[in-house]
Scaffold this motif. Structure first.
Motif, PDB file in Angstrom:
ATOM      1  N   THR A 171       0.916  -1.253   0.035  1.00 56.18           N
ATOM      2  CA  THR A 171      -0.023   0.104  -0.209  1.00 56.18           C
ATOM      3  C   THR A 171       0.848   1.345   0.062  1.00 56.18           C
ATOM      4  O   THR A 171       0.770   2.129  -0.835  1.00 56.18           O
ATOM      5  N   ASN A 172       1.955   1.212   0.712  1.00 59.63           N
ATOM      6  CA  ASN A 172       2.630   2.400   0.963  1.00 59.63           C
ATOM      7  C   ASN A 172       3.498   2.606  -0.405  1.00 59.63           C
ATOM      8  O   ASN A 172       3.663   3.630  -1.059  1.00 59.63           O
ATOM      9  N   ILE A 173       3.998   1.557  -1.087  1.00 54.69           N
ATOM     10  CA  ILE A 173       4.488   1.572  -2.312  1.00 54.69           C
ATOM     11  C   ILE A 173       4.020   2.098  -3.408  1.00 54.69           C
ATOM     12  O   ILE A 173       4.092   3.000  -4.230  1.00 54.69           O
ATOM     13  N   ALA A 174       2.429   1.669  -3.605  1.00 56.09           N
ATOM     14  CA  ALA A 174       1.416   2.233  -4.427  1.00 56.09           C
ATOM     15  C   ALA A 174       1.233   3.545  -4.119  1.00 56.09           C
ATOM     16  O   ALA A 174       1.041   4.250  -5.295  1.00 56.09           O
ATOM     17  N   LEU A 175       1.211   4.003  -3.038  1.00 60.90           N
ATOM     18  CA  LEU A 175       0.719   5.265  -2.594  1.00 60.90           C
ATOM     19  C   LEU A 175       1.807   6.233  -3.231  1.00 60.90           C
ATOM     20  O   LEU A 175       1.669   7.155  -3.793  1.00 60.90           O
ATOM     21  N   ARG A 176       2.976   5.856  -2.800  1.00 60.27           N
ATOM     22  CA  ARG A 176       4.241   6.735  -3.161  1.00 60.27           C
ATOM     23  C   ARG A 176       4.400   6.762  -4.964  1.00 60.27           C
ATOM     24  O   ARG A 176       4.784   7.711  -5.533  1.00 60.27           O
ATOM     25  N   ALA A 177       4.050   5.644  -5.360  1.00 56.55           N
ATOM     26  CA  ALA A 177       4.427   5.592  -6.891  1.00 56.55           C
ATOM     27  C   ALA A 177       3.228   6.294  -7.369  1.00 56.55           C
ATOM     28  O   ALA A 177       3.534   7.226  -8.715  1.00 56.55           O
ATOM     29  N   SER A 178       1.959   6.448  -6.899  1.00 52.69           N
ATOM     30  CA  SER A 178       0.871   7.201  -7.577  1.00 52.69           C
ATOM     31  C   SER A 178       1.271   8.669  -7.332  1.00 52.69           C
ATOM     32  O   SER A 178       1.115   9.401  -8.312  1.00 52.69           O
ATOM     33  N   PHE A 179       1.667   9.222  -6.270  1.00 51.98           N
ATOM     34  CA  PHE A 179       2.103  10.369  -6.107  1.00 51.98           C
ATOM     35  C   PHE A 179       3.141  10.986  -7.094  1.00 51.98           C
ATOM     36  O   PHE A 179       3.171  11.966  -7.516  1.00 51.98           O
ATOM     37  N   ALA A 180       4.309  10.002  -7.441  1.00 52.46           N
ATOM     38  CA  ALA A 180       5.350  10.374  -8.183  1.00 52.46           C
ATOM     39  C   ALA A 180       4.726  10.435  -9.556  1.00 52.46           C
ATOM     40  O   ALA A 180       5.179  11.478 -10.105  1.00 52.46           O
ATOM     41  N   LEU A 181       4.063   9.453 -10.109  1.00 49.79           N
ATOM     42  CA  LEU A 181       3.353   9.732 -11.316  1.00 49.79           C
ATOM     43  C   LEU A 181       2.598  11.074 -11.412  1.00 49.79           C
ATOM     44  O   LEU A 181       2.681  11.716 -12.690  1.00 49.79           O
ATOM     45  N   LEU A 182       1.631  11.478 -10.448  1.00 52.52           N
ATOM     46  CA  LEU A 182       1.201  12.658 -10.281  1.00 52.52           C
ATOM     47  C   LEU A 182       1.913  13.787 -10.466  1.00 52.52           C
ATOM     48  O   LEU A 182       1.696  14.946 -11.248  1.00 52.52           O
ATOM     49  N   ALA A 183       3.063  13.858  -9.862  1.00 53.10           N
ATOM     50  CA  ALA A 183       3.922  14.951  -9.847  1.00 53.10           C
ATOM     51  C   ALA A 183       4.973  15.005 -11.171  1.00 53.10           C
ATOM     52  O   ALA A 183       4.778  16.099 -11.579  1.00 53.10           O
ATOM     53  N   ALA A 184       5.007  13.917 -11.734  1.00 58.62           N
ATOM     54  CA  ALA A 184       5.595  13.895 -13.050  1.00 58.62           C
ATOM     55  C   ALA A 184       4.709  14.523 -13.983  1.00 58.62           C
ATOM     56  O   ALA A 184       5.027  15.201 -14.925  1.00 58.62           O
ATOM     57  N   GLY A 185       3.355  14.231 -13.891  1.00 60.61           N
ATOM     58  CA  GLY A 185       2.456  14.579 -15.226  1.00 60.61           C
ATOM     59  C   GLY A 185       2.039  16.102 -14.840  1.00 60.61           C
ATOM     60  O   GLY A 185       2.140  16.816 -15.946  1.00 60.61           O
ATOM     61  N   VAL A 186       2.162  16.632 -13.660  1.00 65.56           N
ATOM     62  CA  VAL A 186       1.840  18.068 -13.580  1.00 65.56           C
ATOM     63  C   VAL A 186       3.107  18.599 -13.857  1.00 65.56           C
ATOM     64  O   VAL A 186       3.216  19.876 -14.567  1.00 65.56           O
ATOM     65  N   SER A 187       4.379  18.196 -13.649  1.00 66.85           N
ATOM     66  CA  SER A 187       5.558  18.952 -14.144  1.00 66.85           C
ATOM     67  C   SER A 187       5.520  18.735 -15.547  1.00 66.85           C
ATOM     68  O   SER A 187       6.052  20.170 -16.122  1.00 66.85           O
ATOM     69  N   TRP A 188       5.154  17.856 -16.144  1.00 64.72           N
ATOM     70  CA  TRP A 188       5.389  17.713 -17.743  1.00 64.72           C
ATOM     71  C   TRP A 188       4.374  18.740 -18.243  1.00 64.72           C
ATOM     72  O   TRP A 188       4.450  19.738 -19.409  1.00 64.72           O
ATOM     73  N   LEU A 189       2.990  18.977 -17.712  1.00 61.39           N
ATOM     74  CA  LEU A 189       1.982  19.983 -18.226  1.00 61.39           C
ATOM     75  C   LEU A 189       2.721  21.321 -18.137  1.00 61.39           C
ATOM     76  O   LEU A 189       2.458  22.175 -18.794  1.00 61.39           O
ATOM     77  N   LEU A 190       2.933  21.697 -16.699  1.00 61.62           N
ATOM     78  CA  LEU A 190       3.525  23.094 -16.738  1.00 61.62           C
ATOM     79  C   LEU A 190       4.758  23.313 -17.583  1.00 61.62           C
ATOM     80  O   LEU A 190       4.828  24.546 -18.082  1.00 61.62           O
ATOM     81  N   TYR A 191       5.755  22.362 -17.942  1.00 61.17           N
ATOM     82  CA  TYR A 191       6.721  22.644 -18.958  1.00 61.17           C
ATOM     83  C   TYR A 191       6.133  22.859 -20.290  1.00 61.17           C
ATOM     84  O   TYR A 191       6.790  23.653 -21.127  1.00 61.17           O
ATOM     85  N   ALA A 192       5.140  21.851 -20.739  1.00 63.05           N
ATOM     86  CA  ALA A 192       4.766  21.808 -22.035  1.00 63.05           C
ATOM     87  C   ALA A 192       3.916  23.118 -22.396  1.00 63.05           C
ATOM     88  O   ALA A 192       4.074  23.735 -23.414  1.00 63.05           O
ATOM     89  N   ASN A 193       3.405  23.653 -21.502  1.00 65.19           N
ATOM     90  CA  ASN A 193       2.660  24.973 -21.494  1.00 65.19           C
ATOM     91  C   ASN A 193       3.231  26.290 -21.059  1.00 65.19           C
ATOM     92  O   ASN A 193       2.313  27.213 -20.834  1.00 65.19           O
ATOM     93  N   SER A 194       4.614  26.150 -20.664  1.00 62.42           N
ATOM     94  CA  SER A 194       5.053  27.337 -20.195  1.00 62.42           C
ATOM     95  C   SER A 194       5.200  28.423 -21.065  1.00 62.42           C
ATOM     96  O   SER A 194       5.712  28.076 -22.330  1.00 62.42           O
ATOM     97  N   PRO A 195       5.125  29.635 -20.888  1.00 55.60           N
ATOM     98  CA  PRO A 195       5.363  30.865 -21.737  1.00 55.60           C
ATOM     99  C   PRO A 195       7.030  31.022 -22.025  1.00 55.60           C
ATOM    100  O   PRO A 195       7.730  30.266 -21.245  1.00 55.60           O
ATOM    101  N   ASP A 196       7.200  31.811 -23.178  1.00 54.14           N
ATOM    102  CA  ASP A 196       8.591  31.701 -23.448  1.00 54.14           C
ATOM    103  C   ASP A 196       9.249  33.076 -22.781  1.00 54.14           C
ATOM    104  O   ASP A 196       8.375  33.737 -22.027  1.00 54.14           O
ATOM    105  N   LYS A 197      10.514  33.258 -22.800  1.00 51.44           N
ATOM    106  CA  LYS A 197      11.076  34.367 -22.024  1.00 51.44           C
ATOM    107  C   LYS A 197      10.520  35.775 -22.406  1.00 51.44           C
ATOM    108  O   LYS A 197      10.396  36.466 -21.496  1.00 51.44           O
ATOM    109  N   GLY A 198      10.121  35.904 -23.369  1.00 53.09           N
ATOM    110  CA  GLY A 198       9.512  37.408 -23.870  1.00 53.09           C
ATOM    111  C   GLY A 198       8.258  37.542 -23.084  1.00 53.09           C
ATOM    112  O   GLY A 198       7.877  38.576 -22.528  1.00 53.09           O
TER     113      GLY A 198
END
Length: 308
Positions: A226-253
């Protein structure tokens, strides 16, 4: 007896000084008191026995008996009174009771008005005001007056205050975000959190203790599916949110334009405009208005000349 009590107050004032006992503030029946722990008093007594020599009539006994005698003397002179925790169970999510409780209740039973290392003892009189208290009081008054005079301050002073305040706020928010990110990442990777400044948000420690220790590693959680599955779920969620933020991030200008717009909005909200630019803008507006007026007048003069 009054002279003895005054002499005891000299001793207790030294115990409440900067290099005295470790103490905290707590609420006892809707009133705020300073209190100390019995075990801290025992440790301080054993480390500084010379401070108590004049108040220990029988020096042949062991240290524990002398400590008990001194505490009972303070209780009889009503310089301290014994208290106990209001809440005897740990808070939800906590494994043990707080080291320094925020709320206490007085111990009414006379049989328990003795020394116990597990007990808490509140000072029954106000501590003498230190010079730092007067200095801080004056500084607070100066800050309040300065805040009231802020609209009348020079333009550069206003900018310094605004940028300094924003810098402090952004630093605090960035530090808290970094602290949470490190704790979350280590928990997802190793099952235990690595905390930077673990006591900085604690309500159970003082200002100095909030910045110590600098870091702390929590105890490892039991390794279960249960603990391993919970940590893995949060890791996948954090990775997905990070990718979405990076993919939709504005340019420097765009980031720079947004930052400038946010700065201008804050300055407009606080009515902080450069007087030189305002003067230049007013002059340009005046010239524009004069030019418009001239263009309106000239046709009229031409028409008059034509008619003549």
């Amino acid at each position: 007896m009054a002279e003895q009590t005054e002499g005891l107050k000299v001793l207790t004032d030294s115990l409440r000084s900067k290099h005295g006992l470790d103490w905290r503030t707590g609420i006892v029946e809707d009133r705020r008191f300073e209190f100390f722990r019995g075990k801290d008093f025992a440790v301080y007594f054993k480390e500084h026995p010379e401070k108590f020599d004049s108040w220990i009539p029988d020096k042949s006994g062991d240290a524990d008996a002398q400590i008990k005698t001194l505490i009972q003397l303070l209780l009889r002179r009503r310089l301290v009174f014994r208290t106990d925790r209001l809440y005897k169970k740990a808070k939800p999510g906590k494994k043990r009771l707080a080291k320094w409780p925020k709320k206490l209740v007085p111990v009414r039973d006379r049989d328990l008005q003795t020394f116990s290392e597990e007990g808490f003892y509140a000072w029954a009189y106000d501590r003498p005001a230190s010079p730092y208290l007067w200095i801080f009081s004056v500084l607070i008054a100066v800050v309040v007056v300065g805040a009231c005079l802020f609209p009348l301050a020079p333009y550069k002073v206003k900018l310094v205050v605004v940028y300094l305040s924003m810098g402090i706020l952004m630093t605090l928010m960035g530090a808290l975000l970094l602290r949470g990110a490190v704790a979350g990442a280590t928990w997802m990777a190793f099952g235990r959190s690595f905390w930077l400044l673990p006591n900085v948000l604690s309500e159970e420690v003082g200002f100095k203790e909030a910045f110590w220790p600098l870091y702390q590693m929590d105890d490892a959680e039991p390794i279960t599916l249960t603990n391993i599955a919970l940590r893995a779920s949060f890791a996948l969620l954090a990775a997905g949110v990070s990718w979405l933020l990076y993919a939709n991030s504005p340019d420097k200008g765009q980031v720079g334009d947004g930052a400038r717009k946010a700065r201008d909005s804050i300055l407009d909200m606080l009515n902080l405009h450069d007087p030189a630019q305002l003067k230049l803008g007013n002059e340009n507006q005046t010239h524009t208005n004069k030019g418009s007026a001239s263009s309106r007048i000239r046709p009229d003069l031409h028409d008059i000349h034509y008619r003549l």
